[in-house]
Design a protein around this motif. Structure first.
Motif, PDB file in Angstrom:
ATOM      1  N   GLY A 162      -2.220 -55.566   1.353  1.00  0.00           N
ATOM      2  CA  GLY A 162      -0.954 -56.227   1.067  1.00  0.00           C
ATOM      3  C   GLY A 162       0.258 -55.379   1.377  1.00  0.00           C
ATOM      4  O   GLY A 162       1.380 -55.725   1.019  1.00  0.00           O
ATOM      5  N   THR A 163       0.050 -54.257   2.051  1.00  0.00           N
ATOM      6  CA  THR A 163       1.152 -53.363   2.401  1.00  0.00           C
ATOM      7  C   THR A 163       0.997 -52.893   3.835  1.00  0.00           C
ATOM      8  O   THR A 163      -0.094 -52.928   4.414  1.00  0.00           O
ATOM      9  CB  THR A 163       1.187 -52.122   1.499  1.00  0.00           C
ATOM     10  OG1 THR A 163      -0.035 -51.378   1.675  1.00  0.00           O
ATOM     11  CG2 THR A 163       1.342 -52.506   0.040  1.00  0.00           C
ATOM     12  N   ASN A 164       2.122 -52.461   4.415  1.00  0.00           N
ATOM     13  CA  ASN A 164       2.124 -51.752   5.691  1.00  0.00           C
ATOM     14  C   ASN A 164       2.727 -50.378   5.401  1.00  0.00           C
ATOM     15  O   ASN A 164       3.850 -50.294   4.916  1.00  0.00           O
ATOM     16  CB  ASN A 164       2.982 -52.468   6.735  1.00  0.00           C
ATOM     17  CG  ASN A 164       2.495 -53.862   7.039  1.00  0.00           C
ATOM     18  OD1 ASN A 164       2.494 -54.735   6.182  1.00  0.00           O
ATOM     19  ND2 ASN A 164       2.087 -54.075   8.257  1.00  0.00           N
ATOM     20  N   SER A 165       2.001 -49.332   5.692  1.00  0.00           N
ATOM     21  CA  SER A 165       2.468 -48.017   5.292  1.00  0.00           C
ATOM     22  C   SER A 165       2.081 -46.975   6.324  1.00  0.00           C
ATOM     23  O   SER A 165       1.025 -47.054   6.953  1.00  0.00           O
ATOM     24  CB  SER A 165       1.874 -47.639   3.927  1.00  0.00           C
ATOM     25  OG  SER A 165       2.222 -46.318   3.574  1.00  0.00           O
ATOM     26  N   THR A 166       2.960 -45.985   6.492  1.00  0.00           N
ATOM     27  CA  THR A 166       2.641 -44.853   7.360  1.00  0.00           C
ATOM     28  C   THR A 166       1.813 -43.815   6.616  1.00  0.00           C
ATOM     29  O   THR A 166       1.383 -42.831   7.206  1.00  0.00           O
ATOM     30  CB  THR A 166       3.928 -44.200   7.884  1.00  0.00           C
ATOM     31  OG1 THR A 166       4.753 -43.823   6.769  1.00  0.00           O
ATOM     32  CG2 THR A 166       4.708 -45.172   8.766  1.00  0.00           C
ATOM     33  N   THR A 167       1.610 -44.045   5.322  1.00  0.00           N
ATOM     34  CA  THR A 167       0.751 -43.159   4.531  1.00  0.00           C
ATOM     35  C   THR A 167      -0.692 -43.616   4.664  1.00  0.00           C
ATOM     36  O   THR A 167      -1.037 -44.734   4.297  1.00  0.00           O
ATOM     37  CB  THR A 167       1.163 -43.178   3.048  1.00  0.00           C
ATOM     38  OG1 THR A 167       2.520 -42.766   2.926  1.00  0.00           O
ATOM     39  CG2 THR A 167       0.268 -42.243   2.239  1.00  0.00           C
ATOM     40  N   ASN A 168      -1.524 -42.759   5.213  1.00  0.00           N
ATOM     41  CA  ASN A 168      -2.922 -43.119   5.440  1.00  0.00           C
ATOM     42  C   ASN A 168      -3.717 -43.133   4.140  1.00  0.00           C
ATOM     43  O   ASN A 168      -3.427 -42.392   3.200  1.00  0.00           O
ATOM     44  CB  ASN A 168      -3.564 -42.127   6.412  1.00  0.00           C
ATOM     45  CG  ASN A 168      -2.851 -42.097   7.757  1.00  0.00           C
ATOM     46  OD1 ASN A 168      -2.410 -43.127   8.253  1.00  0.00           O
ATOM     47  ND2 ASN A 168      -2.747 -40.913   8.342  1.00  0.00           N
ATOM     48  N   ILE A 169      -4.733 -43.992   4.117  1.00  0.00           N
ATOM     49  CA  ILE A 169      -5.682 -44.012   2.999  1.00  0.00           C
ATOM     50  C   ILE A 169      -6.872 -43.161   3.425  1.00  0.00           C
ATOM     51  O   ILE A 169      -7.555 -43.481   4.399  1.00  0.00           O
ATOM     52  CB  ILE A 169      -6.142 -45.447   2.685  1.00  0.00           C
ATOM     53  CG1 ILE A 169      -4.940 -46.346   2.422  1.00  0.00           C
ATOM     54  CG2 ILE A 169      -7.097 -45.451   1.497  1.00  0.00           C
ATOM     55  CD1 ILE A 169      -4.102 -45.948   1.241  1.00  0.00           C
ATOM     56  N   VAL A 170      -7.134 -42.067   2.730  1.00  0.00           N
ATOM     57  CA  VAL A 170      -8.053 -41.061   3.236  1.00  0.00           C
ATOM     58  C   VAL A 170      -9.446 -41.110   2.616  1.00  0.00           C
ATOM     59  O   VAL A 170     -10.316 -40.325   2.995  1.00  0.00           O
ATOM     60  CB  VAL A 170      -7.458 -39.646   3.084  1.00  0.00           C
ATOM     61  CG1 VAL A 170      -6.166 -39.517   3.881  1.00  0.00           C
ATOM     62  CG2 VAL A 170      -7.202 -39.330   1.609  1.00  0.00           C
ATOM     63  N   VAL A 171      -9.662 -42.014   1.669  1.00  0.00           N
ATOM     64  CA  VAL A 171     -10.996 -42.201   1.088  1.00  0.00           C
ATOM     65  C   VAL A 171     -11.252 -43.700   0.969  1.00  0.00           C
ATOM     66  O   VAL A 171     -10.316 -44.497   0.884  1.00  0.00           O
ATOM     67  CB  VAL A 171     -11.138 -41.521  -0.296  1.00  0.00           C
ATOM     68  CG1 VAL A 171     -11.016 -40.008  -0.172  1.00  0.00           C
ATOM     69  CG2 VAL A 171     -10.104 -42.074  -1.271  1.00  0.00           C
TER      70      VAL A 171
END
Length: 458
Positions: free
Chosen positions: A308-317
């Motif tokens: 539900g979001t667009n982010s430049t912060t990666n999800i790492v797990v």
């Protein structure tokens, strides 16, 4: 009583939609899918004819490819496509500069063409990624075959020469499962051992080196590999004990190992032992657990993770996408993801600039958006008497019919009525500006008939 009958017909319509999709395969920017009736459908980027509909025009909704209803397996690559029919024949179409269609030529094909005369093809894998252009396949006798681009040894025939026809790789007859990365290949033998070959510049072969391999080379000594999937620079694998493993290069967090961005050998992701399926996108990863829950990680700039979001912060797990535990199939393209649940509903999220999600728009999505499976083929829709335009619609939907329309009702995909209007005319204009974007079923009722149409609200 009338309301009960109406809901019953809507329920039947929804069931028809729900049980429609059988499987889906995401290419770099296009999608292939099979319906339960054996028909082939495609949407998304079509600049090289990879959809197979005889054109090079992009499609943002599913279109039927030909009229055959005997398609069995599909694999969407980078601007090209592969498929196997129930008679064991191999078919290909799309971009062909490196011979990846396997038809003995290097020119593109905008409709499916039969490859050779063999009738014993069992499984196929078309490479993705911006430089992907090779294929590997298995025959029913357990032999391994490859064709297409070979500049980095990805075919495994101990050369760097492209091949525009399928060639057998080695003489072994115990290959069980295959997967292509961008410029590398993976396979599991019946012994459960893992093998890899091709480009290894970012450790995607998992052998502890970054040296390319021109022939299939065993990775480690484990003999309990159950499944594998590869992308451009990273791979995912599941062992028979339900553990998830990853290796290669993943600065976007797509390895799922936290801040670790390089894994030179297969490395376990977390400690869970209930993983069922895992798919590598180009810069993200998705997986299912045995309880049907969906998990994703990696890059999320286009909403491809479905949170539900667009982010430049990666999800790492690995992170759970929703609490629903009904997912059975996953597929991932360059920056988009497709999910199927146990009822055969198809959903998509992520990049959609060329219609690769198939929801009738070219707008990116960051949540799982339903991709409705039309109950009728394109030519059947044209013969219907009710006309609805424009479709997709933003505000005003115009309906016309050869008979007087008495009532129009609109339902969402849960079967809930969200709009109704009494008409008493053969034409009607509906103001749908208040409806949320999505796909709806429009039931048009006359004195002695009722028809249900699909519309997409932008």
């Amino acid at each position: 009583m009338k309301k009960t009958i109406t809901l019953f017909f809507i329920f039947l319509s929804l069931q028809n939609y729900a049980q429609c999709w059988q499987t889906v395969s995401s290419g770099s920017d296009h999608t292939l899918a099979l319906k339960t009736d054996g028909t082939l459908w495609a949407w998304g980027d079509n600049g090289s004819g990879e959809l197979g509909d005889g054109t090079t025009v992009d499609k943002n909704m599913p279109v039927q490819i030909g009229t055959a209803n005997d398609w069995q397996k599909i694999s969407a690559g980078h601007n090209f496509s592969l498929a196997i029919k129930t008679d064991g024949t191999l078919w290909a179409w799309g971009f062909n500069s490196w011979g990846q269609l396997g038809n003995g030529a290097n020119t593109r094909q905008i409709s499916p063409v039969k490859i050779g005369t063999a009738t014993d093809w069992q499984s196929i894998s078309a490479s993705r990624g911006t430089t992907g252009g090779h294929c590997i396949a298995l025959k029913t006798n357990g032999t391994l075959w490859a064709w297409g681009r070979n500049s980095l040894g990805q075919l495994g025939d101990n050369t760097l020469v492209d091949k525009n026809q399928p060639i057998q790789i080695g003489v072994d007859t115990d290959w069980r499962l295959i997967a292509t990365g961008g410029n590398h290949s993976l396979a599991i033998k019946t012994t459960g051992a893992l093998w890899a070959w091709g480009w290894n510049g970012t450790h995607q072969l998992g052998d502890g080196t970054n040296i390319n391999k021109l022939v299939p080379t065993q990775v480690g000594t484990a003999t309990n590999w159950q499944s594998i999937n590869g992308a451009y620079t990273h791979n995912l694998g599941i062992k028979t004990d339900g553990t998830l493993w990853t290796w290669g290069f993943g600065p976007e967090g797509k390895l799922g190992l936290g801040t670790v961005s390089i894994a030179e050998v297969p490395t376990q992701v977390g400690s869970s032992n209930d993983w069922a399926k895992a798919i590598a996108g180009i810069n993200h990863s998705v997986a299912l657990k045995s309880n049907g829950t969906l998990w994703s990680w990696g890059k999320n700039e286009s909403g491809e993770l479905g949170f539900g979001t667009n982010s430049t912060t990666n999800i790492v797990v690995p992170t759970q996408v929703s609490t629903n535990a009904d997912k059975t199939l996953i597929s991932a393209g360059e920056s988009f993801t497709q999910i199927m649940n146990s009822d055969g509903f198809l959903y998509a999220t992520g990049l959609n600039t060329v219609g690769q999600l198939g929801d009738g728009t070219n707008a990116n999505k960051n949540t799982l958006t339903p991709i409705v499976c039309t109950a009728l083929a394109v030519n059947e829709f044209k013969s219907m008497q009710v006309k609805a335009y424009p479709n997709p619609v933003r505000e005003l939907l115009h309906l016309s019919y050869e008979q007087e329309i008495t009532m129009v009702s609109i339902y969402n995909l849960l079967g809930q009525e969200v709009y109704n209007k009494s008409v008493q005319a053969d034409e009607a204009t509906l103001d749908l500006s208040a409806l949320s974007p999505g796909t709806y079923l429009v039931k048009v009722t006359s004195a002695d008939n009722a028809q249900t149409l699909k519309i997409v609200k932008q």
